[in-house]
Design an enzyme around this catalytic site. Structure first.
Site, PDB file in Angstrom:
ATOM      1  N   HIS A  17       0.834  -1.212   0.000  1.00  0.00           N
ATOM      2  CA  HIS A  17       0.000   0.000   0.000  1.00  0.00           C
ATOM      3  C   HIS A  17       0.869   1.262   0.000  1.00  0.00           C
ATOM      4  CE1 HIS A  17      -4.151  -1.621   0.386  1.00  0.00           C
ATOM      5  NE2 HIS A  17      -3.462  -2.690   0.750  1.00  0.00           N
ATOM      6  N   THR A  18       2.040   1.142  -0.577  1.00  0.00           N
ATOM      7  CA  THR A  18       2.921   2.300  -0.735  1.00  0.00           C
ATOM      8  C   THR A  18       2.812   2.881  -2.141  1.00  0.00           C
ATOM      9  OG1 THR A  18       4.639   0.727  -1.279  1.00  0.00           O
ATOM     10  CG2 THR A  18       4.631   1.578   0.982  1.00  0.00           C
ATOM     11  N   ASP A  19       2.366   2.072  -3.110  1.00  0.00           N
ATOM     12  CA  ASP A  19       2.449   2.538  -4.516  1.00  0.00           C
ATOM     13  C   ASP A  19       1.625   3.801  -4.755  1.00  0.00           C
ATOM     14  OD1 ASP A  19       0.041   1.025  -4.415  1.00  0.00           O
ATOM     15  OD2 ASP A  19       0.402  -0.016  -6.321  1.00  0.00           O
ATOM     16  N   SER A  50     -12.286 -18.000 -21.519  1.00  0.00           N
ATOM     17  CA  SER A  50     -11.243 -18.267 -20.531  1.00  0.00           C
ATOM     18  C   SER A  50     -11.314 -19.729 -20.149  1.00  0.00           C
ATOM     19  CB  SER A  50     -11.487 -17.394 -19.305  1.00  0.00           C
ATOM     20  OG  SER A  50     -10.879 -17.973 -18.178  1.00  0.00           O
ATOM     21  N   GLY A 103      -7.956 -13.626  -6.987  1.00  0.00           N
ATOM     22  CA  GLY A 103      -8.266 -13.214  -5.613  1.00  0.00           C
ATOM     23  C   GLY A 103      -7.287 -13.738  -4.587  1.00  0.00           C
ATOM     24  N   LEU A 106      -2.032 -12.335  -5.661  1.00  0.00           N
ATOM     25  CA  LEU A 106      -0.854 -12.489  -6.521  1.00  0.00           C
ATOM     26  C   LEU A 106      -1.006 -11.686  -7.811  1.00  0.00           C
ATOM     27  CD1 LEU A 106      -0.251 -16.322  -6.006  1.00  0.00           C
ATOM     28  CD2 LEU A 106       0.769 -14.399  -4.768  1.00  0.00           C
ATOM     29  N   SER A 108      -3.645 -11.298  -9.978  1.00  0.00           N
ATOM     30  CA  SER A 108      -4.240 -11.962 -11.139  1.00  0.00           C
ATOM     31  C   SER A 108      -4.852 -10.938 -12.096  1.00  0.00           C
ATOM     32  CB  SER A 108      -5.302 -12.964 -10.687  1.00  0.00           C
ATOM     33  OG  SER A 108      -6.275 -12.312  -9.896  1.00  0.00           O
ATOM     34  N   ASP A 153       1.416  -3.779  -9.438  1.00  0.00           N
ATOM     35  CA  ASP A 153       1.239  -5.103 -10.034  1.00  0.00           C
ATOM     36  C   ASP A 153       1.632  -5.114 -11.511  1.00  0.00           C
ATOM     37  OD1 ASP A 153       0.204  -5.495  -7.551  1.00  0.00           O
ATOM     38  OD2 ASP A 153      -1.889  -5.553  -8.192  1.00  0.00           O
TER      39      ASP A 153
END
Ligand code: GLA
Length: 361
Positions: A17-19, A50, A103, A106, A108, A153
């Site tokens: 939560h720094t970005d 998918s 979820g 990682l 996604s 991400d």
């Protein structure tokens, strides 16, 4: 011509939560990845399938936010972001396959948006640099899907390299490679998937982001990166806002300390810093859960050098640095503690930093 483009999931080693606070983070790309296969055709829509979902979604090329929801909304978001930025988007058929668990913390979503964006732009011969690629993928998620996430991400997926962590400074968006190969020093990086799922399109992530914005506004600075001294936070009247901001400030410091520990190949120190980061997410940012705390604490008690939740929070995965000789014992202890507490069985894997996104030959 059919194009296949792969984008990996990521683990954030530290810097959570720094970005969006223009701070620092240190992710690696994972071996798990999403592959988008795109075949252009003369049509005014993209039909997407998918391997994880039954059926197909037909997305008109002139789609607008709100029209497509669910997983296909991320694909629609990419089409929308590319077109609103003035890039050509051909119609055609798109198929998605992935082993990045949705979820799981990682990233996604970024693996999906970056892979789709890479496949479409490669087929259309649109050349984007990695930063433009990352920003457009972020825009799909922020402004089409409605999840107010940062750039961590996407940059991790696009810039990842084997045996390398990425020191990202979100103030200037520089990405510095930092050697990261714990295996070479007899240390395992364990990925422990709690199997508790989350979504960042929900309210908790946005609430944390809003707290940080409130703190910066109350302190009269453009972002929390401009606060250099923890004592400045005393001026914040609301103790919760102050705790949220304290996490961000101390986490930025931990990222640099962690990089220094890696530079000295001091994995014991790196582990301590990871555990301190977990405590900060638990006590100050309040984004962990009892389930996730149990996994992290049990891993350390059983011999891990350190452990922390990775990703946006409220479930997902814990990572641990463990002397390779203890990896099995740590795994057993975690499984046992989780079972005794009545939670779902976790999935444990030993992982490493892998290659970033690109066209597949
Ligand atoms: C999610 C978001 C990222 C970042 C992390 C927390 O993964 O997508 O932008 O904010 O949470 O570090």
């Amino acid at each position: 011509m059919t194009v296949r483009y792969a984008a990996p999931g990521r683990i954030n080693l530290i810097g959570e939560h720094t970005d969006y606070n223009l701070g620092l983070a240190l992710p690696i790309a994972l071996p798990q990845r999403t592959v988008a296969t795109f075949t252009p055709a003369c049509t005014d829509a993209i039909t997407v399938r998918s391997d994880q979902v039954n059926g197909a979604a037909r997305i008109p090329l002139d789609t607008t936010p709100g029209e497509v929801t669910g997983w296909a909304g991320y694909v629609a978001g990419v089409i929308w972001a590319l077109r609103t930025a003035g890039h050509p988007v051909p119609g055609g058929a798109l198929s998605i396959s992935s082993d990045v668990e949705q979820g799981s913390g990682l990233a996604s979503s970024a693996a999906l948006t970056c892979a789709v964006l890479g496949a479409i732009t490669s087929a259309a011969e649109v050349h984007l640099d990695r930063l433009e690629h990352a920003r457009l993928a972020q825009r799909a998620e922020n402004d089409y899907v409605g999840a107010p996430t940062g750039l961590l991400d996407q940059l991790a997926a696009l810039c990842g390299q084997p045996a390398t962590a990425l020191l990202i400074d979100f103030a200037d968006l520089s990405v510095r490679p930092v050697p990261f190969d714990p295996d070479a020093c007899g240390v395992a990086l364990l990925l422990i998937d709690s199997r508790a799922r989350h979504t960042h399109a929900g309210g908790d992530y946005a609430a944390r982001r809003a707290s940080c914005d409130r703190a910066a506004a109350a302190l009269g600075v453009p972002s929390l990166r401009d606060v250099h001294d923890l004592t400045a936070l005393d001026a914040l009247g609301d103790p919760i806002t102050a705790r949220r901001a304290r996490h961000v400030l101390t986490e930025n410091t931990r990222v640099l300390d962690f990089v220094a520990a890696l530079t000295n190949t001091d994995f014991a120190e790196a582990g301590h810093i990871m555990s301190a980061s977990h405590r900060s997410m638990r006590d100050d940012f309040e984004i962990t859960t009892a389930h996730i705390d149990l996994i992290a604490e049990t891993a350390v008690r059983a011999g891990a050098l350190g452990a922390r939740m990775t990703g946006g929070g409220f479930g997902g995965c814990v990572i641990a640095l463990v002397p390779a000789a203890h990896a099995q014992v740590v795994g057993q202890a975690v499984r046992q503690a989780v079972r005794a507490a009545g939670y779902q069985q976790p999935v444990l894997t030993r992982t490493h930093a892998a290659v970033g996104a690109g066209v597949l030959g």
